[in-house]
Design a protein around this motif. Structure first.
Motif, short mmCIF file in Angstrom:
data_model
loop_
_atom_site.label_atom_id
_atom_site.label_comp_id
_atom_site.label_asym_id
_atom_site.label_seq_id
_atom_site.Cartn_x
_atom_site.Cartn_y
_atom_site.Cartn_z
N SER A 199 -12.05 14.54 -22.08
CA SER A 199 -11.03 14.41 -21.03
C SER A 199 -11.43 13.28 -20.09
CB SER A 199 -10.92 15.70 -20.22
OG SER A 199 -10.75 16.79 -21.08
N VAL A 200 -10.46 12.48 -19.71
CA VAL A 200 -10.73 11.35 -18.83
C VAL A 200 -9.77 11.41 -17.65
CG1 VAL A 200 -10.95 8.82 -18.68
CG2 VAL A 200 -11.28 9.98 -20.88
N PHE A 201 -10.32 11.21 -16.45
CA PHE A 201 -9.50 11.17 -15.23
C PHE A 201 -8.98 9.75 -15.03
CE2 PHE A 201 -8.98 10.22 -10.74
CZ PHE A 201 -8.28 11.32 -10.26
N LYS A 216 -17.85 6.44 -19.97
CA LYS A 216 -18.65 6.63 -18.75
C LYS A 216 -19.18 5.28 -18.25
CE LYS A 216 -21.19 10.50 -18.17
NZ LYS A 216 -22.28 11.45 -18.32
N ARG A 226 -17.11 3.53 -16.08
CA ARG A 226 -16.98 4.20 -14.79
C ARG A 226 -15.72 5.05 -14.63
NH1 ARG A 226 -19.34 0.06 -10.25
NH2 ARG A 226 -21.47 0.72 -10.47
N PHE A 227 -15.24 5.62 -15.73
CA PHE A 227 -14.17 6.61 -15.61
C PHE A 227 -14.83 7.99 -15.64
CE2 PHE A 227 -11.75 3.10 -17.55
CZ PHE A 227 -10.65 3.08 -16.71
N PRO A 228 -14.34 8.91 -14.78
CA PRO A 228 -14.87 10.27 -14.88
C PRO A 228 -14.47 10.86 -16.23
CG PRO A 228 -13.69 9.97 -12.83
CD PRO A 228 -13.39 8.78 -13.68
N VAL A 229 -15.42 11.38 -16.95
CA VAL A 229 -15.14 11.90 -18.28
C VAL A 229 -15.95 13.17 -18.49
CG1 VAL A 229 -16.88 10.33 -19.25
CG2 VAL A 229 -15.20 11.33 -20.77
N ASN A 230 -15.36 14.13 -19.18
CA ASN A 230 -16.17 15.27 -19.58
C ASN A 230 -15.71 15.80 -20.92
OD1 ASN A 230 -13.97 16.92 -19.05
ND2 ASN A 230 -14.77 17.67 -17.10
N ILE A 276 -4.73 13.30 -16.62
CA ILE A 276 -5.91 13.56 -17.44
C ILE A 276 -5.51 13.26 -18.88
CG2 ILE A 276 -7.54 15.30 -18.24
CD1 ILE A 276 -6.95 16.88 -15.66
#
Lengths: 143, 430
Positions: free
Chosen positions: A7-9, A60, A63-67, A44
């Motif tokens: 998932s990426v914000f 990452k 610099r994208f928030p990812v989980n 998302i």
């Protein structure tokens, strides 16, 4: 029994989505399922890719928030009532669904649907005992 | 530990009598050497001989930043230019900068003050001190530099910027005390994380952070992530620069060095003096400065004063942690808002690194406030519902503190401009 989802914000702005797909292309990463949940301000992206660990690393680095999240890849028959069967099984067991979306790939006349549920362990149990097939990342990659 | 025990722990009765002597000297000197002071005193009908007690300070006129601008560049100096050996200028955001001048003795005294502050942070002769305040017209870099040299420390004058190299030096040279703005310290933390350097790989023991207001929440973050004691230092170029006041290890307010400065707290609107503990504008009179003495200088910084004895043994009064500046204060629909209050709400809402930007605007004649918050790795959840909860929690915390509804907008990391000096937290479009 689970599939690793990325998932990426992203901010809801023109060109944002392609920044991510561009990174994936440059790193030769294949997307087999994708969906976007959006609000007016942000979204998302959720994806199943062939190389999840590498995808997380390169996204990452940009610099994208990812989980990563574990989701269920559920096989249903591609005819009226196919999805409904799986949903009924979960409903009867009282398992709530957070979201779902479908795969681009399919397996013969079987469609693949990704489920994110509240109680994953219970969902696996009831789906398998109802004879529903669940896929792993490896199985998806070999399709 | 004290740098100058005799002065810093001086008996309070002696301290007051010392202050009065120095105050009289200062008033006499500015009256005779600075035309604008003389004129203002004459307008009030005050002559130096009227100052016979510390309470008589109140007879004297205030000095404001505008006075320094009106007398730009040299007319407020109380000595001939040949006595001046250094010029600094404030980071004036509007109009001309304010120029300040120091005699050789002023520079030595300033170094004395900074030595006291570094000693408060555990600094000793063999300490490795990294100075990441900007060097140049800004007083931060050179002010710390001379103080750290006077202490006899191993001084690393990295100045601001080139953060990756700063971090490499910090690790390799085993920096023990870091001096920089708190927002730059956050930038250093991010760089450490990006470079995969852990706090245990460093030798940091204390950080002396100042030049902008910061909160106790931010202190916890800085202390936790760097494994240090984070101390607040206060100063302004018009008074001398960093080293006007500093926290000791008790962390219960900043000792203002009363053998050099007399502090007062006033109501910024009525200009009436406030009593101990009340919050208002800090006003400072310098009593041992040659180049540019200031009488009742209005700092525009909001704090309070305490004369309670401190556990560290120093007898000098303490100012509370700075709450903001009268000119940073935003008035939103009639409510006074300081950026630091927003920051507290953000930290309270969960592990949010305080990279934020406040945007104030007027829509249909009504003030509106939007807070942009960067989504950190930790904050990011895969579900819209959870992200919306975070947004609502921040907005409701701000509402609880300020009684104002704000729109909180989550943005991608690193999209809010980073500062290497003072952080820019507010864009006011009104």
């Amino acid at each position: 029994m689970f599939v690793k989802q990325i998932s990426v914000f992203l901010e809801n702005k023109p060109g944002k989505l392609s920044q991510v797909t561009d990174i994936l292309e440059k790193n030769n990463i294949d997307i087999s399922a994708i969906s976007i949940a959006d609000t007016t301000e942000f979204g998302i992206i959720r994806m199943i890719v062939n190389k999840p660990e590498e995808a997380v690393k390169v996204i990452k680095a940009a610099r994208f928030p990812v989980n990563t999240t574990e989701v269920l890849a559920v096989e249903v028959s591609d005819k009226p009532g196919g999805l409904n069967f799986a949903l009924q099984v979960l409903n009867d067991a009282g398992v709530s669904i957070e979201y779902l979306y479908s795969f681009i790939k399919r397996n013969g006349n079987r469609a693949l649907i990704l489920f994110r549920v509240e109680d994953s362990a219970k969902a696996v149990e009831v789906l398998q005992s109802a004879g529903v097939k669940l896929y792993t990342n490896e199985e998806i990659n070999s399709l | 530990m004290h740098w100058n025990r005799t002065r810093e722990c001086m008996n309070v009765v002696e301290l007051r009598s010392y202050q009065l002597t120095k105050l009289k000297e200062t008033v006499d000197r500015v009256y005779h050497n600075v035309a604008s002071y003389r004129q203002k005193m004459q307008e009030r009908g005050v002559i130096p001989e009227d100052i016979n007690s510390l309470e008589d300070l109140r007879l004297l006129p205030f000095t404001a930043k505008q006075d320094l601008r009106d007398n730009y560049p040299y007319n407020m100096f109380a000595v001939p230019l040949q006595e001046i050996i250094r010029i600094h200028a404030s980071s004036g955001t509007t109009g001309k900068p304010t120029v300040v001048g120091y005699t050789r003795r002023d520079i030595a005294n300033w170094a004395e003050l900074v030595s006291r502050c570094l000693t408060m942070g555990g600094g000793k002769r063999d300490s490795v001190v990294q100075i990441s305040y900007g060097y140049g017209l800004f007083t931060g870099g050179l002010g710390f530099h001379y103080g750290a040299e006077k202490l006899g420390a191993v001084v690393i004058p990295t100045s601001g910027g080139n953060t990756r190299r700063q971090v490499m030096l910090m690790k390799d040279l085993k920096t023990e005390i870091l001096a920089c703005t708190p927002s730059y310290a956050l930038c250093i933390i991010e760089t450490l994380e990006a470079m995969g350097i852990k706090r245990d790989d460093l030798n940091l023991k204390a950080g002396i952070f100042g030049a902008e207001p910061w909160t106790d929440n931010m202190r916890r973050e800085l202390e936790g992530k760097l494994g240090i004691k984070a101390l607040d230092i206060y100063g302004l170029s018009e008074v001398i620069g960093p080293g006007v006041a500093c926290e000791c290890m008790e962390q219960q307010g900043l000792h203002i060095f009363e053998d050099f400065f007399i502090p007062e707290i006033i109501d910024p609107v009525t200009e009436e003096p406030l009593s101990e503990g009340e919050k208002g504008e800090l006003v400072i009179t310098t009593i041992d400065k040659e180049g540019l003495p200031v009488i009742r200088y209005r700092t525009r910084d909001i704090t309070s004063l305490s004369y309670e004895p401190c556990g560290c043994g120093r007898t000098h009064a303490r100012i509370g942690k700075l709450l903001g500046r009268t000119d940073d204060m935003l008035i939103i629909r009639g409510v006074n808002v300081f950026p630091s209050q927003i920051e507290s709400a953000l930290m309270a809402a969960g592990d949010i690194e305080p990279h934020y930007l406040i945007i104030v605007d007027r829509v249909n004649n009504l003030d509106s406030m939007e807070v942009l918050v960067e989504v950190s790795e930790k904050l990011f959840a895969d579900e819209i519902r959870k992200l919306e909860q975070v947004r609502k929690k921040i907005a409701s915390d701000i509402y609880t503190t300020l009684g104002i509804n704000v729109n909180v907008k989550l943005v991608e990391p690193h999209t809010i401009e980073r500062s290497e000096g003072k952080a820019k937290r507010v864009i006011d479009k009104r």
